[in-house]
Design an enzyme around this catalytic site. Structure first.
Site, PDB file in Angstrom:
ATOM      1  CG  ASP A 126      -0.670   0.048   2.952  1.00 15.43           C
ATOM      2  OD1 ASP A 126       0.962  -0.021   2.374  1.00 15.43           O
ATOM      3  OD2 ASP A 126      -0.898   0.146   3.557  1.00 15.43           O
ATOM      4  NE  ARG A 138      12.524  24.570  -4.631  1.00 18.48           N
ATOM      5  CZ  ARG A 138      12.438  24.268  -6.214  1.00 18.48           C
ATOM      6  NH1 ARG A 138      12.361  24.234  -7.021  1.00 18.48           N
ATOM      7  NH2 ARG A 138      11.758  22.781  -5.730  1.00 18.48           N
ATOM      8  CB  SER A 167      12.908  22.296 -10.137  1.00 19.62           C
ATOM      9  OG  SER A 167      11.940  21.021 -10.110  1.00 19.62           O
ATOM     10  N   GLY A 187      13.507  25.681 -16.220  1.00 21.78           N
ATOM     11  CA  GLY A 187      13.246  26.475 -16.630  1.00 21.78           C
ATOM     12  C   GLY A 187      13.820  27.706 -16.541  1.00 21.78           C
ATOM     13  CB  THR A 188      15.360  29.121 -13.381  1.00 15.98           C
ATOM     14  OG1 THR A 188      14.865  29.315 -12.278  1.00 15.98           O
ATOM     15  CG2 THR A 188      16.611  30.280 -12.965  1.00 15.98           C
ATOM     16  CG  HIS A 226      15.585  28.321  -1.810  1.00 22.48           C
ATOM     17  ND1 HIS A 226      16.623  28.593  -3.159  1.00 22.48           N
ATOM     18  CD2 HIS A 226      14.768  29.164  -1.749  1.00 22.48           C
ATOM     19  CE1 HIS A 226      16.115  29.426  -3.849  1.00 22.48           C
ATOM     20  NE2 HIS A 226      14.619  30.502  -3.133  1.00 22.48           N
ATOM     21  CD  GLU A 235       1.092   2.352   6.174  1.00 22.65           C
ATOM     22  OE1 GLU A 235       1.345   1.403   7.154  1.00 22.65           O
ATOM     23  OE2 GLU A 235       0.044   2.251   6.285  1.00 22.65           O
ATOM     24  CE  LYS A 241      14.074  32.231 -10.608  1.00 26.82           C
ATOM     25  NZ  LYS A 241      14.836  30.646  -9.993  1.00 26.82           N
TER      26      LYS A 241
HETATM   27  C1  R5P Z   1      14.992  28.796  -7.184  1.00 29.00           C
HETATM   28  O1  R5P Z   1      15.074  30.294  -6.742  1.00 29.00           O
HETATM   29  C2  R5P Z   1      15.606  28.055  -6.665  1.00 29.00           C
HETATM   30  O2  R5P Z   1      16.838  28.764  -7.476  1.00 29.00           O
HETATM   31  C3  R5P Z   1      16.034  27.751  -8.528  1.00 29.00           C
HETATM   32  O3  R5P Z   1      16.912  29.010  -9.774  1.00 29.00           O
HETATM   33  C4  R5P Z   1      14.578  27.356  -9.532  1.00 29.00           C
HETATM   34  O4  R5P Z   1      13.742  26.766  -8.116  1.00 29.00           O
HETATM   35  C5  R5P Z   1      15.263  26.017 -10.368  1.00 29.00           C
HETATM   36  O5  R5P Z   1      14.079  25.851 -10.770  1.00 29.00           O
HETATM   37  P1  R5P Z   1      13.324  25.194 -11.930  1.00 29.00           P
HETATM   38  O6  R5P Z   1      14.257  24.758 -12.345  1.00 29.00           O
HETATM   39  O7  R5P Z   1      12.067  24.590 -12.489  1.00 29.00           O
HETATM   40  O8  R5P Z   1      13.486  26.700 -12.676  1.00 29.00           O
END
Ligand code: R5P
Length: 294
Positions: free
Chosen positions: A34, A93, A220, A223-224, A127, A36, A189
């Site tokens: 399940d 974050r 993550s 995108g950044t 972070h 766990e 940003k």
């Molecule tokens: C946010 O301020 C973190 O330092 C990273 O820049 C951010 O979380 C990266 O996320 P992603 O790869 O989705 O843009």
């Protein structure tokens, strides 16, 4: 001291135990049908100080629960002191109320770990370091940026331009600059708190014809880094690279970054990934040695 390598950081935990020359406690671990988690320490830890090594990259909720269960097992079976070594600390974050009605997730996590039996915590490039001051036990963060910069320097990136995607990450670029010996700078940003949409503004940075390395704490969705890389290419950078401490790589993050013109991504093994070329084991071992002696 004894090391307990958690299921999310087994290899890293064993490496750290070997580096500091202490016993790695075997852990019996399974997941029930399940979902766990079950843990059992397969050695005696009575009156020992123990350090649990468990990263909390996705699936972060499961991994946090495993960490809490291991801490409980350790305390329950007589550990004198439990240190949680969390190379990537999830939920960091969400360190304040951005919009009315929200939780401060990282503070909830810290209280949960305290209740489970954690007495202190060490993490890598959290972070925002200031969140640790709110934790209910002594906590510290160590930086893997010098290790990444040394690795890049050895690969021939001396004098590269170290770029941060925003001013909050500028200190990472500055730290890298002290090793690479080039220049550094940052972009603007902004993220919409409701939609999560990212906007990045070009700034007057002299990167024409230069090799640029974008430094960030984590990747993550990618995108950044992808947005920053496109801005650098448009500004005439000769080539663009990316370095991050925690390569979470959600979905097609890696492809997205490479498609944006990044030649190579370098990350650490705080989160095991295809770009984990630098190990945080020596960094964590030193932090643990300091803890042992202090
Ligand atoms: C946010 O301020 C973190 O330092 C990273 O820049 C951010 O979380 C990266 O996320 P992603 O790869 O989705 O843009």
């Amino acid at each position: 001291m004894k090391i307990i390598p958690g299921p999310a950081s087994k290899q890293l935990g064993e490496k750290i135990a070997e580096l500091i020359g202490v016993e790695a406690v075997p852990l019996v671990f399974k997941t029930y049908p399940d979902g766990e988690s079950y843990v059992r320490l397969d050695a005696t830890i009575e009156n020992d100080d123990v350090a649990i090594i468990q990263t909390t990259s996705p699936p972060q909720d499961t991994r946090l629960m495993q960490l809490a269960l291991i801490a409980d097992a350790a305390k329950r079976h007589g550990a004198a002191k439990v240190t949680a070594i969390v190379p990537y600390l999830a939920y960091a974050r969400q360190d304040k109320v951005f919009l009315k009605g929200e939780a401060v997730s990282i503070e909830t996590i810290a209280r949960m770990l305290k209740a489970a039996g954690v007495d202190s915590l060490i993490t890598v490039n959290v972070h925002e370091a200031k969140v640790l001051k709110k934790f209910p036990f002594p906590s510290k963060t160590v930086s893997a940026i010098p290790l990444l910069a040394e690795y890049l320097k050895k690969k021939g990136f001396e004098k590269a331009f170290a770029l941060a995607p925003d001013d909050g990450a500028l200190w990472l670029a500055e730290e890298a600059k002290t090793i690479l010996g080039g220049e550094c700078g940052y972009l603007e940003k902004r993220r919409d708190y409701y939609t999560g949409k990212l906007t990045m503004e070009k700034k007057e940075l002299d990167v024409y014809g230069k090799t640029v390395i974008i430094f960030d704490d984590l990747i993550s969705t990618g995108g950044t880094i992808a947005s920053a890389a496109k801005i650098m290419k448009t500004a005439g950078a000769h080539s663009v690279y990316a370095a991050c401490v925690h390569p979470l790589f959600i979905g097609d993050a890696e492809k997205r970054i490479l498609d944006a013109g990044v030649e190579e991504i370098v990350g650490t093994d705080s989160v095991s990934s295809s770009v984990s070329k630098v190990s945080v084991a020596p960094l964590i071992s030193n932090a643990l040695k300091e803890l042992k002696s202090g």
